[in-house]
Design a protein around this motif. Structure first.
Motif, short mmCIF file in Angstrom:
data_model
loop_
_atom_site.label_atom_id
_atom_site.label_comp_id
_atom_site.label_asym_id
_atom_site.label_seq_id
_atom_site.Cartn_x
_atom_site.Cartn_y
_atom_site.Cartn_z
N PRO A 23 0.78 -1.26 -0.37
CA PRO A 23 -0.04 -0.17 0.01
C PRO A 23 0.95 0.82 0.03
CG PRO A 23 -0.84 -0.84 1.12
CD PRO A 23 0.90 -1.82 1.01
N THR A 24 0.34 2.40 -0.65
CA THR A 24 1.03 2.99 -0.87
C THR A 24 1.69 3.64 0.02
OG1 THR A 24 -0.25 4.37 -2.32
CG2 THR A 24 0.94 5.34 -2.27
N PHE A 25 0.79 3.72 1.48
CA PHE A 25 0.62 4.96 2.94
C PHE A 25 1.87 3.90 3.59
CE2 PHE A 25 -1.28 2.03 6.01
CZ PHE A 25 -1.55 0.99 5.00
N LEU A 26 1.79 2.25 3.55
CA LEU A 26 3.07 1.84 4.01
C LEU A 26 3.91 1.80 3.16
CD1 LEU A 26 2.49 -0.31 6.52
CD2 LEU A 26 2.37 -2.33 4.83
N SER A 27 4.56 1.72 1.89
CA SER A 27 5.97 2.36 1.60
C SER A 27 6.26 3.88 1.81
CB SER A 27 6.02 2.01 -0.25
OG SER A 27 4.71 2.54 -0.53
N GLY A 28 5.59 4.64 2.26
CA GLY A 28 6.21 5.78 2.45
C GLY A 28 6.71 5.68 3.92
N ALA B 169 -4.97 1.55 7.11
CA ALA B 169 -4.15 2.94 7.23
C ALA B 169 -4.04 4.08 7.46
CB ALA B 169 -4.55 3.45 5.50
N VAL B 170 -5.21 4.41 7.87
CA VAL B 170 -5.73 5.15 9.30
C VAL B 170 -5.02 5.09 10.53
CG1 VAL B 170 -7.94 6.09 9.94
CG2 VAL B 170 -7.76 6.10 8.13
N ALA C 94 -7.59 -0.52 -3.27
CA ALA C 94 -8.26 -0.33 -1.95
C ALA C 94 -7.91 -0.16 -0.80
CB ALA C 94 -10.02 -1.49 -2.21
N TRP C 95 -7.34 -1.55 -0.88
CA TRP C 95 -6.09 -1.63 0.89
C TRP C 95 -5.32 -0.62 0.71
CZ3 TRP C 95 -7.30 -5.92 3.83
CH2 TRP C 95 -6.38 -5.83 4.30
N SER C 96 -4.33 0.46 0.13
CA SER C 96 -3.95 1.20 -0.24
C SER C 96 -4.33 2.83 0.86
CB SER C 96 -2.78 1.43 -0.89
OG SER C 96 -2.78 0.51 -1.74
N GLU C 97 -5.86 2.68 0.18
CA GLU C 97 -5.98 3.67 0.26
C GLU C 97 -5.82 4.44 1.85
OE1 GLU C 97 -7.91 7.91 -0.77
OE2 GLU C 97 -8.48 6.13 0.52
#
Lengths: 309, 274, 374
Positions: free
Chosen positions: A132-137, B224-225, B204-207
């Protein structure tokens, strides 16, 4: 069951019967739910959002809300952070996409030829895209932290850093942190699409080139590249737009800091809207970004048209 | 000379592998490092002792299992709905001539130019009155719309790979058009359906941003949150956070690994030709 | 009973008209072949009969029903596609039984009909295989089996043999003909191969640019082509076409090839043609032969010409000669003398096989063979 007979005299006219009307409506039945949801959740908010950009709309000052013409745009013109974010957006997009394409092309070329363990190699090198993008961040944020990661040490050992420190807190280097994460995350996407494109190059072209005495490099230069370019324009276009529009890595890794030095437009929009709650101004920023991206797309498609001739 | 070239190519292959995997290995390495060794052995390649304490804590004592479940629900829901809807769109684009087809295709491409950040506030205002703010369904609706255009093009290219004669044969054999789609075309498109499903699930998992803005109650937060609020807290516990991150990585990694080869096939068929 | 009748059928794709005013009546159990070059509208017409394309005008009847607005499934037809369109995820047995299964037939009936069709086509041994495990010829049989099982009123074939190699194509052609003897059904068959058309058809429909050029039995189409297009399309090698001019010849009329012989015309057949008119003269290759090896002709006429090339083909030979500066092909059967290029060879031409076409419109002006009375 309809057995309407058409007047043979008017053979040119298109017969309209209940079945044909139903047939004509059929594609719309398949399309309607999807198109409706896209229109409702993307198009309507976009129009509303653009209309915000012409309003004085700060959430703390509901009384002051109203149409303000181009005021937000005028403010934007004299906003130093806007110009900085604009320049950073260009930098961020350019370096990210450039490295994604070149590394992706290299990877695709590697993957095109069979070698022992290719299947497992492919699924492993494609793995970053599943992150996930946030996770790579977050992951790269930690990797740039000299306390928990050897990376700063390595960078200083090879002379890229004067000492093992966190580049994310260096105003001159902060933007390259998210760029690195973006490259890492995006290489597989380009490798996948380029691999798909490479496989569609007819192999007899290579055979013909080999018979004509072309070397591997010449074949690549004169067959592969001309074949890939028109196919890849759309991919490059969509990816560039996506990267330019994507605030997540910057939001997670630097928050635009230190002191806005790694601020890009989408992240500036996000922070303007949700830190300063100035929706009108945030929408004006976003509208400018969109207009620039539209111009960019038209330009790229124009280039593609010229190449196609 | 030949040996040097071969060695060089292998070197490049390993460089790619290292670049792709090092960050993920590091994630795992920190998650397995006991707290007291984190700073003393922070930058060595592998800690002298490993522990599963961080994983145990995340699974048993933190709210992450709730976040995890929420993300699974939202991602699976989005993936399922997008796959159904994009099947409809891809089928219509692939098999029918109709008025407005080009315009609709262009519209779907143009949505990809929209700055997503601008949509957040208006969307919030649209979703709030119908009670979709702070609900998982609201997230599914939003993610569905965002992922649908690309999924539709992907499905379109998979449909293009199925010969039209097959459904025509079925229609002559007595099927309605819809029966032909269900009984003949879709069974043949399972790889394509799977690829789309996996692709959307991963996306969707990354959002992050919309989950952040639309969800406020703890019980409905997505991964994520949750992870981000974890970072915000003072005195970050690196080990626990990395353990949670490692866990968050597993489902999309599995999905993606399963679909990647079909994705290459689907893109070959025409999605990238534009 | 399943006659098929098309009345003024029109197909447009946007501004392009693919089929113009197509009118044709096909009798019960008749084998009709649509033939023409690619893009002539033959497949489109077939697909309109099948219901896979809407018609833009006119009327199609199958049996006593107008089927303009019926979906394919309600037209009581079956179709064999060029690429066979076998369902890849089903076994041969399931492929064959699919139509009956959709129709809700009982299992025992499906099994019986599939078995019967399989026996007829000799595909019993691979009923449990999937299409991917079959050879091209086997797939072809399975596709025909699937069509037969449903016992339709009309069979439609869309270039069913063009994916096979030449040898197999010949075999399957014979089998399709035999099959039609056993399963008497109306058949409409589309092909671009005039040999298939000649060998299979009760009647041939030659199409060009979306229009019917000629309808007739293989014999009529071959010997009395309605236009120079049909003359050039049917037959291999095609009919020789030469620019010529009519001239008065004593009491009657003759046709003169510039720089070549003057061929007298049958005054009976060519009534109404004035002398001094430009024409295109059509001569089948087998209507010309070197005099010394010529077989019997109805109205032989002698002339001399130069042989430029000989292509022996075993049982027959093609001889290229020059008449008035134009290269003409002659075909002789079982030539027992060695032939080679030489000058001033005596030739005969059968005046009973002359065809005259209008050079502008390409339509037939006359032929010495009598037109069949309708």
């Amino acid at each position: 069951m309809s057995t309407t007979v058409n007047d043979p005299g008017r053979t040119g006219a298109s017969p309209r019967t209940s079945r044909q009307r139903l047939t004509a409506a059929e594609p719309y039945l398949y399309l309607a739910p999807g198109i409706a949801i896209v229109a409702l959740v993307m198009l309507v908010p976009l129009v509303v959002g653009v209309s915000f950009s012409f309003q004085n709309y700060v959430i703390f000052r509901p009384a002051a809300r109203g149409w303000s013409g181009l005021e937000n745009y005028a403010e934007l013109w004299s906003d130093r952070t806007f110009w900085l974010a604009l320049a950073n957006t260009a930098k961020w997009t350019f370096w990210s996409v450039l490295f994604q394409i070149s590394l992706g092309l290299g990877l695709a070329l590697i993957l095109e030829k069979p070698f022992p363990g290719r299947a497992i190699f492919q699924s492993l090198v494609f793995l970053p895209w599943a992150v996930p993008t946030f996770l790579s961040g977050l992951n790269w944020q930690w990797l740039f932290n000299p306390i928990v990661s050897p990376l700063p040490g390595m960078l200083s050992a090879i002379g890229m850093l004067d000492e093992p420190r966190n580049i994310l807190s260096d105003p001159d280097l902060a933007l390259y942190g998210p760029i690195t994460a973006m490259i890492w995350w995006g290489v597989p996407f380009f490798a996948i699409t380029l691999l798909a494109a490479l496989r569609s190059v007819p192999s007899d072209l290579y055979e013909a080139a080999a018979i004509d005495g072309a070397t591997g490099w010449e074949a690549f230069r004169h067959i592969t590249v001309p074949f890939l370019l028109p196919m890849m324009t759309i991919t490059i276009l969509l990816r560039t737009v996506w990267v330019a529009n994507s605030p997540e890595l910057i939001f997670v890794m630097t928050g635009g800091g230190p002191a806005n030095t790694s601020q890009t437009l989408p992240n500036y929009v996000f922070t303007s809207a949700y830190s300063s709650m100035n929706f009108g101004y945030a929408s004006a920023l976003a509208s400018v970004l969109m207009v620039l991206l539209v111009f960019y797309s038209i330009f790229l498609l124009w280039i593609r048209g010229r190449l196609g001739q | 000379m030949r040996i040097v070239t071969t060695a060089g190519i292998w070197l490049i292959r390993f460089a790619y592998l290292a670049f792709a995997l090092f960050p993920l290995l590091w994630l795992l390495r920190i998650a397995l490092t006991p707290d007291q060794l984190l700073y003393t052995e922070g930058t060595t390649l592998w800690p002298s002792v490993i522990t599963f304490e961080n994983f145990r804590y995340v699974i048993e004592e933190s709210p992450f299992p709730t976040y995890f479940l929420n993300t699974v629900i939202v991602s699976l829901g989005t993936a399922a709905i997008v796959t159904v809807l994009s099947t409809g769109i891809g089928y219509a684009f692939s098999r029918f001539r109709f008025r407005g087809k080009t315009a609709l295709m262009v519209f779907l491409v143009i949505t990809q130019l929209f700055p997503i950040v601008m949509l957040i506030t208006p969307l919030y205002q649209i979703l709030a009155p119908v009670g979709l703010v702070d609900t998982r369904i609201g997230l599914v609706v939003v993610f569905t719309a965002f992922n649908l255009p690309f999924a539709a093009f992907l499905m379109h290219s998979f449909f293009e790979g199925i010969p039209r004669e097959l459904e025509q044969a079925a229609m002559i054999d007595g099927c309605t058009r819809f029966q032909a789609l269900i009984r003949i075309i879709l069974p043949l498109m399972l790889p394509g359906v799977g690829a789309t499903l996996g692709f959307v699930f991963t996306a969707a998992w990354s959002e992050l941003l919309f989950s952040l803005m639309l969800i406020s109650s703890e019980a409905k937060k997505t991964f994520a949150v949750g992870l981000l609020s974890f970072v915000g807290r003072s005195g970050v516990d690196w080990g626990q956070m990395m353990a949670a991150a490692t866990l968050a990585l597993i489902p999309p990694a599995i999905f993606f690994t399963a679909i990647q080869k079909y994705l290459v096939g689907g893109l070959t068929a025409g999605a990238i030709k534009g | 009973m399943a006659e098929v009748s098309l009345k003024g059928v029109v197909k447009r794709f946007g501004p392009v008209q693919a089929v113009h005013d197509f009118t044709l009546d096909i009798a019960h159990e008749e084998f009709v072949v649509f033939v023409g070059p690619s893009g002539c509208g033959k497949s489109t017409t077939l697909r309109m009969i099948a219901g896979l394309e809407d018609i833009s005008g006119g009327e199609i009847r199958i049996g006593d029903r107008v089927v303009n607005d019926l979906p394919p499934r309600a037209r009581d037809i079956s179709m064999v596609f060029q690429n066979y369109a076998l369902y890849p995820h089903m076994t041969v047995r399931d492929n064959q039984g699919f139509g009956l299964k959709i129709a809700g037939s009982p299992k025992s009936e499906i099994a019986e009909k599939v078995g019967r069709a399989a026996k007829l086509l000799g595909i019993e041994s691979f009923l449990t295989r999937k299409p991917a495990a079959l050879s091209g010829g086997q797939r072809q049989r399975v596709a025909m089996g699937r069509a037969i099982v449903r016992d339709p009123a009309v069979f439609l074939f869309d270039e069913p043999l063009s994916n096979l190699d030449a040898k197999l194509r010949g075999q399957m052609r014979t089998e399709i003909r035999k099959l039609h003897e056993k399963v008497r059904t109306t058949v409409i068959y589309v092909t671009h191969d005039q040999v298939e058309a000649m060998t299979l058809a009760d009647r041939i429909v030659v199409m060009r640019d979306g229009r019917i050029e000629q309808v007739g039995t293989p014999d009529e189409v071959y010997h009395l082509p309605a236009s120079d297009f049909v003359a050039g399309f049917i037959g291999s090698p095609p009919m020789n076409l030469l620019d010529a001019r009519t001239v008065r010849d004593g009491d009657g009329l003759a046709v003169e090839i510039p720089g070549g012989p003057r061929l007298p015309l049958d005054p009976e057949a060519c009534r109404g043609i004035e002398p001094g008119r430009d024409v295109r003269l059509g001569l089948r290759p087998e209507a010309i032969a070197p005099e010394r090896i010529a077989s019997e002709m109805r109205r032989p006429f002698s002339f001399t010409a130069d042989i430029t090339l000989v292509e022996p083909l075993g049982g027959e030979a093609l001889i290229f000669l020059e008449i008035g500066g134009t290269e003409v092909t002659a075909r002789v059967f079982r030539p027992n003398t060695r032939l080679s290029p030489e000058k001033d060879v005596p030739f005969v031409v059968d005046l009973g096989e002359l065809n005259l076409f209008d050079p502008e419109s390409g339509r037939r002006l006359c032929g010495t063979r009598r037109m069949p009375t309708q």
